[in-house]
Motif scaffolding. Structure first.
Motif: not given
Length: 545
Positions: A176-178, A187-190, A358-359
């Protein structure tokens, strides 16, 4: 190797207990009196309980060898899901009631199993009778364990469970922060996928039984669990499609994955009702999506896609566990008792590896942004700063010089008669001349000095820490480094000279004034016959920044 490890433990403790089923619900007194023993079905191949056909029926559990009461034996029923159990141990006058949710949930033990005390053990020729309500295709392994062993396994289970759920929760928050920081939908889907994974694992295993209303939401039926599971498949597909960029890199697999998402959405809608169809649709969405993702990531990995390799490494173990768990829930095979914990661990491992991926993607985005920023400030011909870049460098140097009360000088450098070079030899030779001049100028400067192409044939040099005298010496070295020998190229050898104007920043002087004085000194060098460096006169009057 993983499949072999899964298959071997499923045969463990098969000789301890004999489990027989009575597919009926006669009165308890008749069952305990043995009036229906003749109607018992043959023993189960393994000591486990599964009743997909009736809402309530009886089970008889016998021990092949007598179980003494010395070690406080307990009948352990793992993965009970929504079963509600009435237990009659040998010699009991009244049943004990057990369930994962509700008033009969026993908080003395973890939620990995229902634990039924056997105060008198299981004497030879006697049995434990269980009346079980609710139907389920999930198998519940049965075993008899000493109380101390039950507590040890509970502690191990809770430590493992806490680790897995905490890991998933932390990664969801990071996602969520990313998402908030980058605006990247993946990132939201993750994060949504991880929230669904936490919800599914916690609800199906009883982790949320302490929550007010948990019995109504999770203990009254499988609807909530099925909805969460189908939403998890949907968000997983959206995340993987976005992360792998399937829409651009593989439209075919993108369409196939959208079909799996549509099946998951259908499962959500069907789960609002009852019956076995929603579970079958949800498992179909899971298995189909897992196959499509495996093929898509494998194909992209063969093409050298870095993100696809991350998905293959991180998702493979989870895919195997998901397929085996789905087959177990559908009654296609009897998995080991730790299959659920393996699934939870696979979720955590896959999520951790995907978070690293993702990072890495975030770092790549940052590298691309930095590269684009550099390209916006770099002159394509000389690879030095362009006008915007060198002015920004000068602005920073002026601010630093004022803050530290240090000298700062600049030098305007002009290539003499550069238009004649272009007219005689062409623009390609002219560009090569500018590149060679910039190399020779750079060789006379320090790392902290700045060099940029300010115009067509003009360079601006920023000299922090130098007053007018030392800057003049550097300007002279730059002039000599160019005119000492011709510029040698494959098609020509051209003698070139420089005209330079040097100015030192005065107290409180503005950048525009500094530019004007350096430019005036440059024109003084040209007027005096070129091939020389001239220092500007100090600023006169009061200046404001």
């Amino acid at each position: 190797m993983l499949c072999l490890l899964l298959l071997c433990p499923s045969l463990a403790a098969a000789a301890e207990l004999v489990v027989r089923e009575l597919r009926d619900d006669p009165p308890a007194a008749e069952v305990l009196a043995g009036l229906h023993d003749a109607r018992l079905l043959p023993p189960e191949p393994q000591p486990m309980l599964r009743q997909p056909a009736r809402e309530a029926q009886w089970w008889r559990i016998e021990a092949r060898q007598p179980v003494p009461a010395d070690d406080a034996p307990q009948l352990v029923m793992r993965s009970p899901f929504l079963y509600r159990v009435e237990a009659w141990p040998p010699g009991a006058r009244a049943p004990t009631r057990h369930s994962l949710y509700g008033e009969h949930a026993d908080d003395r033990y973890s939620h990995r199993a229902l634990v039924i005390a056997l105060p008198g053990g299981i004497p030879a020729g006697q049995a434990v009778w269980l009346r079980v309500e609710y139907r389920s295709t999930m198998a519940s392994p049965l075993s008899v364990e000493p109380l101390d062993q039950v507590h040890r396994e509970d502690m191990v289970f809770m430590a493992w469970r806490s680790l897995v759920l905490t890991c998933l929760a932390v990664l969801a928050v990071l996602g969520l922060a990313f998402w908030g920081g980058t605006g990247e939908r993946s990132y939201g889907y993750f994060s949504a996928m991880l929230v669904c994974a936490i919800g599914y694992l916690a609800s199906i295993s009883g982790d949320l039984r302490w929550m007010p209303g948990a019995e109504t939401l999770f203990g009254s039926g499988p609807q909530a669990n099925r909805i969460i599971a189908c939403l998890g498949v949907m968000f997983s597909n959206l995340f993987q499609g976005s992360y792998l960029d399937l829409r651009r890199k593989s439209p075919l697999f993108d369409r196939l994955l959208h079909a799996g998402t549509a099946i998951a959405v259908l499962g959500v809608m069907l789960s609002l009702g009852s019956g076995p169809l929603p579970a079958r649709v949800g498992n179909l969405a899971l298995l189909y999506s897992a196959l499509v993702l495996l093929l898509a990531s494998g194909w992209l990995a063969l093409r050298g896609e870095r993100a696809a390799r991350v998905v293959l490494v991180s998702w493979s173990a989870l895919m195997v566990f998901c397929v085996l768990a789905a087959a177990h829930m559908m009654g296609l095979w009897d998995g080991p008792s730790w299959l659920g914990q393996g699934l939870a661990g696979a979720f955590a491992l896959a999520s951790l590896l995907l978070a690293l991926g993702l990072s890495d993607k975030l770092l790549q985005l940052r590298r691309d942004r930095d590269h684009a920023s550099r390209q916006a400030t770099i002159d394509p011909v000389t690879k030095t700063f362009n006008r915007h870049g060198i002015e920004e460098r000068l602005f920073q140097a002026v601010e630093r010089a004022r803050a530290r009360d240090e000298p700062l000088s600049i030098a305007f450098v002009d290539v003499d008669r550069f238009k004649e070079i272009n007219d005689r030899h062409g623009h390609s030779i002219g560009d090569q001349c500018l590149r060679i001049v910039s190399w020779r100028l750079r060789n006379q400067l320090r790392r902290q000095d700045g060099l940029g192409r300010y115009g067509g044939d003009e360079f601006l040099v920023v000299l922090p820490g130098h007053d007018a005298r030392s800057a003049g010496r550097i300007a002279e070295r730059m002039r000599v480094s160019v005119n000492c020998r011709p510029l040698s190229m494959p098609d020509a050898s051209i003698p070139v000279t420089l005209s330079i104007g040097v100015a030192e920043l005065g107290p409180g002087e503005s950048m525009s004034s500094l530019f004007e004085r350096a430019d005036t000194a440059l024109y003084a060098s040209k007027s005096a016959g070129r091939d020389r460096a001239t220092a500007a006169a100090p600023p006169e009057g009061l200046w404001t920044t």
